[in-house]
Design a protein around this motif. Structure first.
Motif, PDB file in Angstrom:
ATOM      1  N   ASN A  16       0.818  -1.211   0.000  1.00  0.00           N
ATOM      2  CA  ASN A  16       0.000   0.000   0.000  1.00  0.00           C
ATOM      3  C   ASN A  16       0.853   1.262   0.000  1.00  0.00           C
ATOM      4  O   ASN A  16       0.583   2.217   0.705  1.00  0.00           O
ATOM      5  N   GLY A  17       1.901   1.246  -0.812  1.00  0.00           N
ATOM      6  CA  GLY A  17       2.816   2.366  -0.892  1.00  0.00           C
ATOM      7  C   GLY A  17       4.242   1.906  -0.693  1.00  0.00           C
ATOM      8  O   GLY A  17       4.497   0.752  -0.325  1.00  0.00           O
ATOM      9  N   TYR A  18       5.169   2.823  -0.908  1.00  0.00           N
ATOM     10  CA  TYR A  18       6.595   2.523  -0.843  1.00  0.00           C
ATOM     11  C   TYR A  18       7.024   2.147   0.570  1.00  0.00           C
ATOM     12  O   TYR A  18       6.700   2.837   1.541  1.00  0.00           O
ATOM     13  N   GLY A  19       7.769   1.065   0.674  1.00  0.00           N
ATOM     14  CA  GLY A  19       8.371   0.671   1.952  1.00  0.00           C
ATOM     15  C   GLY A  19       7.391  -0.008   2.887  1.00  0.00           C
ATOM     16  O   GLY A  19       6.343  -0.513   2.479  1.00  0.00           O
ATOM     17  N   LEU A  20       7.740   0.001   4.165  1.00  0.00           N
ATOM     18  CA  LEU A  20       6.920  -0.607   5.205  1.00  0.00           C
ATOM     19  C   LEU A  20       5.999   0.468   5.776  1.00  0.00           C
ATOM     20  O   LEU A  20       6.470   1.502   6.269  1.00  0.00           O
ATOM     21  N   ARG A  21       4.688   0.206   5.719  1.00  0.00           N
ATOM     22  CA  ARG A  21       3.722   1.243   6.058  1.00  0.00           C
ATOM     23  C   ARG A  21       2.646   0.728   7.011  1.00  0.00           C
ATOM     24  O   ARG A  21       2.291  -0.433   6.989  1.00  0.00           O
ATOM     25  N   ALA A 122      -2.900  19.091   0.961  1.00  0.00           N
ATOM     26  CA  ALA A 122      -1.737  19.888   1.335  1.00  0.00           C
ATOM     27  C   ALA A 122      -0.774  19.138   2.261  1.00  0.00           C
ATOM     28  O   ALA A 122       0.362  19.572   2.452  1.00  0.00           O
ATOM     29  N   ASN A 123      -1.225  18.009   2.817  1.00  0.00           N
ATOM     30  CA  ASN A 123      -0.409  17.300   3.799  1.00  0.00           C
ATOM     31  C   ASN A 123      -0.056  15.868   3.424  1.00  0.00           C
ATOM     32  O   ASN A 123       0.522  15.144   4.235  1.00  0.00           O
ATOM     33  N   ILE A 124      -0.401  15.446   2.197  1.00  0.00           N
ATOM     34  CA  ILE A 124      -0.018  14.103   1.764  1.00  0.00           C
ATOM     35  C   ILE A 124       1.075  14.208   0.708  1.00  0.00           C
ATOM     36  O   ILE A 124       1.248  15.240   0.070  1.00  0.00           O
ATOM     37  N   ASP A 125       1.801  13.114   0.534  1.00  0.00           N
ATOM     38  CA  ASP A 125       2.911  13.078  -0.413  1.00  0.00           C
ATOM     39  C   ASP A 125       2.521  12.452  -1.743  1.00  0.00           C
ATOM     40  O   ASP A 125       2.945  12.918  -2.800  1.00  0.00           O
ATOM     41  N   VAL A 126       1.713  11.397  -1.679  1.00  0.00           N
ATOM     42  CA  VAL A 126       1.353  10.661  -2.886  1.00  0.00           C
ATOM     43  C   VAL A 126      -0.132  10.330  -2.845  1.00  0.00           C
ATOM     44  O   VAL A 126      -0.666   9.965  -1.791  1.00  0.00           O
ATOM     45  N   SER A 139      -2.816  -7.184 -12.460  1.00  0.00           N
ATOM     46  CA  SER A 139      -2.108  -7.588 -11.241  1.00  0.00           C
ATOM     47  C   SER A 139      -0.615  -7.267 -11.292  1.00  0.00           C
ATOM     48  O   SER A 139       0.080  -7.380 -10.282  1.00  0.00           O
ATOM     49  N   GLN A 140      -0.108  -6.868 -12.443  1.00  0.00           N
ATOM     50  CA  GLN A 140       1.311  -6.524 -12.572  1.00  0.00           C
ATOM     51  C   GLN A 140       1.596  -5.080 -12.161  1.00  0.00           C
ATOM     52  O   GLN A 140       2.752  -4.687 -12.020  1.00  0.00           O
ATOM     53  N   LEU A 141       0.556  -4.272 -11.986  1.00  0.00           N
ATOM     54  CA  LEU A 141       0.749  -2.874 -11.604  1.00  0.00           C
ATOM     55  C   LEU A 141       1.179  -2.778 -10.148  1.00  0.00           C
ATOM     56  O   LEU A 141       0.662  -3.488  -9.289  1.00  0.00           O
ATOM     57  N   LYS A 142       2.095  -1.883  -9.886  1.00  0.00           N
ATOM     58  CA  LYS A 142       2.563  -1.674  -8.523  1.00  0.00           C
ATOM     59  C   LYS A 142       1.682  -0.622  -7.843  1.00  0.00           C
ATOM     60  O   LYS A 142       1.428   0.441  -8.432  1.00  0.00           O
ATOM     61  N   TYR A 143       1.222  -0.909  -6.640  1.00  0.00           N
ATOM     62  CA  TYR A 143       0.476   0.003  -5.772  1.00  0.00           C
ATOM     63  C   TYR A 143      -0.910   0.389  -6.273  1.00  0.00           C
ATOM     64  O   TYR A 143      -1.526   1.303  -5.723  1.00  0.00           O
ATOM     65  N   ARG A 144      -1.415  -0.244  -7.312  1.00  0.00           N
ATOM     66  CA  ARG A 144      -2.759   0.074  -7.793  1.00  0.00           C
ATOM     67  C   ARG A 144      -3.360  -1.143  -8.459  1.00  0.00           C
ATOM     68  O   ARG A 144      -2.642  -2.053  -8.858  1.00  0.00           O
ATOM     69  N   GLY A 145      -4.684  -1.152  -8.576  1.00  0.00           N
ATOM     70  CA  GLY A 145      -5.366  -2.327  -9.087  1.00  0.00           C
ATOM     71  C   GLY A 145      -5.749  -2.281 -10.543  1.00  0.00           C
ATOM     72  O   GLY A 145      -5.884  -3.312 -11.186  1.00  0.00           O
ATOM     73  N   SER A 146      -5.954  -1.074 -11.077  1.00  0.00           N
ATOM     74  CA  SER A 146      -6.356  -0.970 -12.477  1.00  0.00           C
ATOM     75  C   SER A 146      -5.588   0.167 -13.155  1.00  0.00           C
ATOM     76  O   SER A 146      -5.155   1.121 -12.506  1.00  0.00           O
ATOM     77  N   SER A 147      -5.424   0.033 -14.461  1.00  0.00           N
ATOM     78  CA  SER A 147      -4.528   0.932 -15.199  1.00  0.00           C
ATOM     79  C   SER A 147      -5.027   2.373 -15.311  1.00  0.00           C
ATOM     80  O   SER A 147      -4.259   3.261 -15.659  1.00  0.00           O
ATOM     81  N   ASN A 148      -6.286   2.633 -15.012  1.00  0.00           N
ATOM     82  CA  ASN A 148      -6.785   4.012 -15.018  1.00  0.00           C
ATOM     83  C   ASN A 148      -6.327   4.788 -13.787  1.00  0.00           C
ATOM     84  O   ASN A 148      -6.336   6.025 -13.784  1.00  0.00           O
ATOM     85  N   GLN A 149      -5.916   4.081 -12.745  1.00  0.00           N
ATOM     86  CA  GLN A 149      -5.483   4.745 -11.518  1.00  0.00           C
ATOM     87  C   GLN A 149      -4.072   5.295 -11.701  1.00  0.00           C
ATOM     88  O   GLN A 149      -3.226   4.653 -12.315  1.00  0.00           O
ATOM     89  N   ARG A 150      -3.860   6.482 -11.155  1.00  0.00           N
ATOM     90  CA  ARG A 150      -2.563   7.155 -11.292  1.00  0.00           C
ATOM     91  C   ARG A 150      -1.905   7.297  -9.931  1.00  0.00           C
ATOM     92  O   ARG A 150      -2.572   7.448  -8.918  1.00  0.00           O
ATOM     93  N   ILE A 151      -0.574   7.286  -9.942  1.00  0.00           N
ATOM     94  CA  ILE A 151       0.220   7.535  -8.738  1.00  0.00           C
ATOM     95  C   ILE A 151       0.770   8.951  -8.894  1.00  0.00           C
ATOM     96  O   ILE A 151       1.588   9.212  -9.771  1.00  0.00           O
ATOM     97  N   GLN A 164       1.196  15.492 -11.504  1.00  0.00           N
ATOM     98  CA  GLN A 164       2.544  15.009 -11.808  1.00  0.00           C
ATOM     99  C   GLN A 164       2.586  13.516 -11.485  1.00  0.00           C
ATOM    100  O   GLN A 164       2.566  13.125 -10.318  1.00  0.00           O
ATOM    101  N   ILE A 165       2.628  12.702 -12.528  1.00  0.00           N
ATOM    102  CA  ILE A 165       2.522  11.252 -12.376  1.00  0.00           C
ATOM    103  C   ILE A 165       3.896  10.657 -12.040  1.00  0.00           C
ATOM    104  O   ILE A 165       4.897  10.976 -12.659  1.00  0.00           O
ATOM    105  N   LEU A 166       3.882   9.775 -11.029  1.00  0.00           N
ATOM    106  CA  LEU A 166       5.073   9.035 -10.651  1.00  0.00           C
ATOM    107  C   LEU A 166       5.057   7.685 -11.364  1.00  0.00           C
ATOM    108  O   LEU A 166       3.995   7.079 -11.506  1.00  0.00           O
ATOM    109  N   ASN A 167       6.206   7.222 -11.787  1.00  0.00           N
ATOM    110  CA  ASN A 167       6.295   5.926 -12.449  1.00  0.00           C
ATOM    111  C   ASN A 167       6.848   4.881 -11.510  1.00  0.00           C
ATOM    112  O   ASN A 167       7.994   4.967 -11.084  1.00  0.00           O
ATOM    113  N   TYR A 168       6.007   3.921 -11.169  1.00  0.00           N
ATOM    114  CA  TYR A 168       6.433   2.794 -10.327  1.00  0.00           C
ATOM    115  C   TYR A 168       6.235   1.529 -11.107  1.00  0.00           C
ATOM    116  O   TYR A 168       5.363   1.381 -11.885  1.00  0.00           O
TER     117      TYR A 168
END
Length: 168
Positions: A16-21, A122-126, A139-151, A164-168
Motif C-alpha cells: 500500500n505504498g513505498y516501503g513498510l507502512r 496539502a499534507n499528503i505526499d502521494v 495484477s502486474q501494476l505496482k500500488y494500484r489495481g487498475s490501469s486508469n489509476q494514477r500515482i 505530476q505522475i510518478l512511475n512505479y
C-alpha cells in the motif's frame, strides 16, 4: 478529542505504498466499484471509532515505518477526520500516501468548497486516484489495481497546478 471511523488498520504493509507502512482503512465509501477489494468498508456506520491522537502516537512509536497510507473505503469521504490525521502526522514529517476513488481533478474541484479536502491534499505526499475499474485490472501494476489509476506526486502537482505522475 477528535475521532475517526476506520474499518481496520494494517500494521505492516508493503503493498500500500513505498516501503513498510501502517495503513488506516477508512470506513465509508459511496463509489461502490465493481469487485471492490474492500466492500466491507462501504457502510458509513460500520467499523470502529479511534481517537486521532492515539493513532498518531502509535505511528510515532514505530520508528521502522517508512510512512502511513490512508486507504478505504475512501478517506476523502471523511475529510475532516483525515485532514486532522494528515496534519498531525505531517507535523512529525511522516510520509503519507492516500488512495481515493476520486480523480485528482475532482478533488481539486471539491477542495474549492471543502477546506478539509484541501488540507488533506496539502499534507499528503502521494495520491493514488481513480475508481478501481475491473475491465482495466492488472495484477502486474505496482500500488494500484487498475490501469486508469494514477500515482501522483501531490506537492509537485499542487505547485505546478497539474497532476505530476510518478512511475512505479
Amino acid at each position: 478529542m477528535e475521532r475517526i471511523r476506520l474499518s481496520g488498520i494494517a500494521q505492516q504493509s508493503t503493498v500500500n505504498g513505498y516501503g513498510l507502512r501502517k495503513v488506516f482503512f477508512s470506513q465509508g465509501c459511496s463509489h461502490h466499484c465493481k469487485n471492490c477489494f474492500n466492500p466491507e468498508t462501504w457502510s458509513f456506520t460500520g467499523g470502529k471509532e479511534f481517537y486521532i491522537d492515539d493513532l498518531v502516537q502509535q505511528v510515532l512509536k514505530e520508528k521502522y515505518l517508512n510512512g502511513v497510507t490512508f486507504s478505504g473505503g475512501d478517506p476523502f469521504q471523511q475529510p475532516e477526520a483525515f485532514a486532522q490525521l494528515a496534519i498531525s502526522l505531517k507535523k512529525h514529517d511522516i510520509n503519507i500516501w492516500a488512495y481515493t476513488g476520486y480523480t485528482y481533478e475532482e478533488l481539486m474541484t471539491l477542495s474549492k468548497t471543502n477546506i478539509y479536502i484541501k488540507q488533506i491534499l496539502a499534507n499528503i505526499d502521494v495520491l493514488i486516484d481513480g475508481k478501481y475499474t475491473e475491465e482495466l485490472a492488472n495484477s502486474q501494476l505496482k500500488y494500484r489495481g487498475s490501469s486508469n489509476q494514477r500515482i501522483i506526486d501531490v506537492p509537485k502537482s499542487l505547485e505546478l497546478n497539474t497532476p505530476q505522475i510518478l512511475n512505479y
